[in-house]
Scaffold this active site. Structure first.
Site, PDB file in Angstrom:
ATOM      1  N   PRO A   1       0.824  -1.210   0.000  1.00  0.00           N
ATOM      2  CA  PRO A   1       0.000   0.000   0.000  1.00  0.00           C
ATOM      3  C   PRO A   1       0.865   1.269   0.000  1.00  0.00           C
ATOM      4  CG  PRO A   1      -0.630  -1.486   1.793  1.00  0.00           C
ATOM      5  CD  PRO A   1       0.591  -2.065   1.170  1.00  0.00           C
TER       6      PRO A   1
ATOM      7  N   LEU B   1       4.934   1.681   4.727  1.00  0.00           N
ATOM      8  CA  LEU B   1       5.417   0.314   4.503  1.00  0.00           C
ATOM      9  C   LEU B   1       6.492   0.238   3.408  1.00  0.00           C
ATOM     10  CD1 LEU B   1       1.993  -1.564   4.845  1.00  0.00           C
ATOM     11  CD2 LEU B   1       3.703  -1.121   6.613  1.00  0.00           C
ATOM     12  N   GLY B   2       7.069   1.380   3.085  1.00  0.00           N
ATOM     13  CA  GLY B   2       8.242   1.397   2.201  1.00  0.00           C
ATOM     14  C   GLY B   2       7.952   1.060   0.748  1.00  0.00           C
TER      15      GLY B   2
ATOM     16  N   SER C   1       7.706   3.031  -1.966  1.00  0.00           N
ATOM     17  CA  SER C   1       8.554   3.696  -2.976  1.00  0.00           C
ATOM     18  C   SER C   1       9.959   3.106  -2.957  1.00  0.00           C
ATOM     19  CB  SER C   1       8.583   5.212  -2.775  1.00  0.00           C
ATOM     20  OG  SER C   1       9.237   5.539  -1.580  1.00  0.00           O
ATOM     21  N   ALA C   2      10.466   2.761  -1.771  1.00  0.00           N
ATOM     22  CA  ALA C   2      11.816   2.180  -1.691  1.00  0.00           C
ATOM     23  C   ALA C   2      11.849   0.805  -2.358  1.00  0.00           C
ATOM     24  CB  ALA C   2      12.247   2.062  -0.235  1.00  0.00           C
TER      25      ALA C   2
ATOM     26  N   ASP D   1      14.744   2.310   4.554  1.00  0.00           N
ATOM     27  CA  ASP D   1      13.743   1.618   3.728  1.00  0.00           C
ATOM     28  C   ASP D   1      14.441   0.860   2.598  1.00  0.00           C
ATOM     29  OD1 ASP D   1      12.065   3.128   5.312  1.00  0.00           O
ATOM     30  OD2 ASP D   1      10.740   3.714   3.681  1.00  0.00           O
TER      31      ASP D   1
END
Ligand code: PMV
Length: 321
Positions: free
Chosen positions: A97, A102-103, A105-106, A148
């Site tokens: 999500p 919760l990272g 994009s990383a 991340d």
């Protein structure tokens, strides 16, 4: 030729925000992953988000979503990983999500970087994937600590401090269950980080003690993980939540969830990620799980039962296949 890579999302177990100014933090990779496939194309570079339905070309219809991918390609060239960039299409899928701490994009940046380097036939290792992908993350958040990307790259449980990544041999005890609770409140990591850094400047005399406490907390958490002491781990999560509230990143939605979870029998609960909304993690065991889930329903937008996944980035089809 087509190359696909995946990378995991993450939960920060201890030390978010404090890690931005050099304190240690512990994070764990999730079983939710992002996937990026790169394939040959004629006439330039195109990035397509399969879930969100956008499609953009470098140098043509660029929107902010494209920035992190563009920066990764530029940086890979600047740093000598790529001598020339081939035309390609990158397709992105993600089960993580967005904006929930919760990272996501990383994980996307790490999977994109691994596929990009593999596609160009470069020799690289995990530290290269981490370093190059982090440059993309800098386009998304001001001043990212790098945790991340480190977790998405290496997987498992990661101890992170000032750019140094240590993958922990210890695991959480088998009976430990983590429940990720979505507050349903959207927030921006950049804004939360900026707020905390400004508060630090205004109250440095006090904040430096809070940051020292956060570092001690991580040392204690490491001992608790190694000693398989879930009760202590839960108590330390509560202490960590107290520090996060003190530096101004909690709110009433988060506090309701944390308070109710503990009242329902959780061992501990805290913000995971930037706070001000996003997600809360709850530590429990199998016995307490259903009661907590039921009891938290009025306060939460959604739940994800989480497992720490030992896998970091993986390349699914290497260029030789
Ligand atoms: O909410 P997320 O997943 O973006 O995590 C941010 C973690 C922070 O410590 C607040 C920032 C950082 O760069 O480490």
């Amino acid at each position: 030729m087509k190359v696909c890579s995946t990378a995991p999302g993450k939960v920060i177990l201890f030390g978010e925000h404090f890690v931005v100014k050099g304190a240690p933090a512990i994070a764990g990779a999730l079983s939710l992953r992002a996937k990026v496939c790169i394939e040959d194309r004629v006439g330039g570079i195109e990035v397509v988000s399969m879930d969100r339905g956008w499609r953009m070309e470098f140098g043509r219809n660029e929107l902010p979503q494209l920035r992190q991918f563009k920066r990764i390609v530029e940086y890979a060239v600047e740093e000598g990983y790529l001598s020339g960039v081939k035309s390609f299409r990158a397709c992105i899928w993600s089960r993580i999500p967005v904006g929930a701490g919760l990272g996501s994009s990383a994980a996307t940046a790490v999977a994109f970087t691994a596929s990009l380097l593999e596609f160009h036939g470069v020799s690289y290792g995990a530290s290269d994937v981490w370093r190059v992908s982090l440059e993309g993350e800098r386009e998304v958040h001001v001043n990212p600590s790098g945790i991340d990307n480190a977790t998405a790259t290496y997987g498992g449980l990661v101890l992170y401090r000032k750019g140094v990544v240590r993958r922990l041999k210890a695991r959480l005890p088998k009976e430990a269950l983590l429940l990720i609770v979505d507050t349903g409140v959207e927030r921006s990591t950049g804004r939360a980080v900026k707020h905390v850094l400004e508060m630090y400047e205004r109250h440095e005399g006090v904040f430096k003690h809070i940051y020292r406490a956060a570092s001690s907390l991580v040392s204690e958490a490491l001992k608790a993980i190694r000693g398989r002491d879930l009760v202590k781990l839960g108590e330390l999560m509560q202490l960590n939540q107290g520090l996060l509230r003190t530096i101004g990143v909690s709110n009433s939605s988060i506090e309701n969830i944390v308070y109710s979870a503990v009242k329902l029998g959780a061992l501990g609960a805290k913000i995971t990620g930037a706070g001000m909304g996003g997600s809360v993690i709850v530590l429990t065991t199998k016995g307490g799980f259903s009661a907590i889930l039921e009891g938290l329903k009025p306060f939460a937008k959604g739940f994800i039962p989480a497992k720490i996944d030992s896998r970091g980035y993986t390349v699914l089809f290497s260029r030789n296949n």
